[in-house]
Design a protein around this motif. Sequence first.
Motif, PDB file in Angstrom:
ATOM      1  N   MET A  58       0.830  -1.206   0.000  1.00 58.88           N
ATOM      2  CA  MET A  58       0.000   0.000   0.000  1.00 58.88           C
ATOM      3  C   MET A  58       0.861   1.251   0.000  1.00 58.88           C
ATOM      4  SD  MET A  58      -3.099   1.040   2.611  1.00 58.88           S
ATOM      5  CE  MET A  58      -4.162   2.444   2.228  1.00 58.88           C
ATOM      6  N   ASP A  91      -4.660  -1.976   0.483  1.00 56.62           N
ATOM      7  CA  ASP A  91      -5.722  -1.944   1.483  1.00 56.62           C
ATOM      8  C   ASP A  91      -6.463  -3.278   1.511  1.00 56.62           C
ATOM      9  OD1 ASP A  91      -7.606   0.370   3.004  1.00 56.62           O
ATOM     10  OD2 ASP A  91      -8.684  -1.401   2.305  1.00 56.62           O
ATOM     11  N   HIS A 129      -6.640  -5.959   4.877  1.00 53.16           N
ATOM     12  CA  HIS A 129      -7.836  -6.454   5.558  1.00 53.16           C
ATOM     13  C   HIS A 129      -7.993  -7.961   5.366  1.00 53.16           C
ATOM     14  CE1 HIS A 129      -9.529  -2.663   7.023  1.00 53.16           C
ATOM     15  NE2 HIS A 129      -8.967  -2.124   5.955  1.00 53.16           N
ATOM     16  N   ARG A 149     -14.354   0.600   0.033  1.00 57.54           N
ATOM     17  CA  ARG A 149     -12.907   0.851   0.048  1.00 57.54           C
ATOM     18  C   ARG A 149     -12.539   1.927  -0.973  1.00 57.54           C
ATOM     19  NH1 ARG A 149     -11.239  -4.150  -0.447  1.00 57.54           N
ATOM     20  NH2 ARG A 149     -10.706  -4.280   1.764  1.00 57.54           N
ATOM     21  N   LEU A 186     -11.024   5.668  -0.185  1.00 60.70           N
ATOM     22  CA  LEU A 186      -9.645   5.993  -0.545  1.00 60.70           C
ATOM     23  C   LEU A 186      -9.532   7.117  -1.579  1.00 60.70           C
ATOM     24  CD1 LEU A 186      -8.029   2.440  -0.561  1.00 60.70           C
ATOM     25  CD2 LEU A 186      -7.614   4.298   1.073  1.00 60.70           C
ATOM     26  N   PRO A 220      -5.723   8.231   1.477  1.00 61.97           N
ATOM     27  CA  PRO A 220      -4.797   7.088   1.418  1.00 61.97           C
ATOM     28  C   PRO A 220      -3.719   7.106   2.499  1.00 61.97           C
ATOM     29  CG  PRO A 220      -5.276   7.844  -0.791  1.00 61.97           C
ATOM     30  CD  PRO A 220      -5.877   8.860   0.141  1.00 61.97           C
ATOM     31  N   SER A 240      -5.259   6.490   5.912  1.00 58.90           N
ATOM     32  CA  SER A 240      -5.631   5.078   6.057  1.00 58.90           C
ATOM     33  C   SER A 240      -4.400   4.232   6.363  1.00 58.90           C
ATOM     34  CB  SER A 240      -6.310   4.592   4.777  1.00 58.90           C
ATOM     35  OG  SER A 240      -6.689   3.242   4.884  1.00 58.90           O
ATOM     36  N   LEU A 241      -3.303   4.521   5.677  1.00 60.56           N
ATOM     37  CA  LEU A 241      -2.074   3.773   5.903  1.00 60.56           C
ATOM     38  C   LEU A 241      -1.616   3.925   7.355  1.00 60.56           C
ATOM     39  CD1 LEU A 241       0.277   2.087   4.802  1.00 60.56           C
ATOM     40  CD2 LEU A 241       1.385   4.242   4.133  1.00 60.56           C
ATOM     41  N   HIS A 259      -3.740   1.830   9.532  1.00 58.48           N
ATOM     42  CA  HIS A 259      -3.398   0.413   9.368  1.00 58.48           C
ATOM     43  C   HIS A 259      -2.179   0.040  10.221  1.00 58.48           C
ATOM     44  CE1 HIS A 259      -5.467  -0.180   5.179  1.00 58.48           C
ATOM     45  NE2 HIS A 259      -6.325  -0.058   6.172  1.00 58.48           N
ATOM     46  N   HIS A 311     -10.495   3.228  12.564  1.00 59.32           N
ATOM     47  CA  HIS A 311     -10.201   3.236  11.130  1.00 59.32           C
ATOM     48  C   HIS A 311     -11.479   3.153  10.301  1.00 59.32           C
ATOM     49  CE1 HIS A 311      -8.673   2.230   7.220  1.00 59.32           C
ATOM     50  NE2 HIS A 311      -9.117   0.990   7.281  1.00 59.32           N
TER      51      HIS A 311
END
Length: 252
Positions: free
Chosen positions: A133, A147, A151, A178, A182, A188, A191-192, A195, A217
């Motif tokens: 990612m 992503d 998951h 998703r 994103l 993005p 989100s990273l 994660h 998240h």
Amino acid sequence: MSDALRPMARPRLYEQVIDRLREYVAQARLGAGDKLPAERDLAQQLGVSRTSVKQAIVVLQVQGLVEARHGGGTYLVGHTLDAEPVEQLVERRQRLPDVLDAREAVETKLAELAAQRRTKVDLDAISAALDHMREEIAAGSYGVEGDRRFHAAVTAAARSDILAEFMNSIAERITESRTESLRQPGRPSRSLTQHVAILDAISLGDGRRAATAMRRHLRTVAKVRLLSWNPDDEDDGRRDEDDGGAGGDARE
């Protein structure tokens, strides 16, 4: 009654504006980073109100095709304005809340179980997904595949056949949520980062912390412009002839 004889939808004026903007971008050979004409100018040239132009711009923003900078105009994100049909957006807007609710309920538990049951192989797989990612984002994309892998790796680490089967049954809808998330500006990289927090908790074997990080998240995932957009909030009128040719109307 046959579905073929259902009431015909009345074309929305802002959809016609989108079509004209797409033609303009193609003819003018505009590309990513180029600026569209001001809303007032577009309204005047198209013979519609600024409200209709604003609504068209919002639809394009929802789809991640343009970026509206406060006080600085509207810019193309890509090289085209090939917008998704509004009716498809409406359908996705209707089903997205249920998908997001299901994801929060199930994936929060998956993260908790993953923290309790993960192996070194699982942790390596989750970490590899984050690396993928990260590379996608660095290359200028949304990081959708990374992503998905993340998951999927968390789901595998939870070792729950029933929950994994459920996730697989709604995989197509998850992909929609998703992608929708994103393509939000700045999403993005955010989100990273989230994660990474989930992986840290799973690595520590802290189920409660992993569940909390996953819930945080997924609530970010749920914050998409599509859900605040009202497709029926439209302007039926052409440009008001009393506005002095400025492209506005009395309702703006």
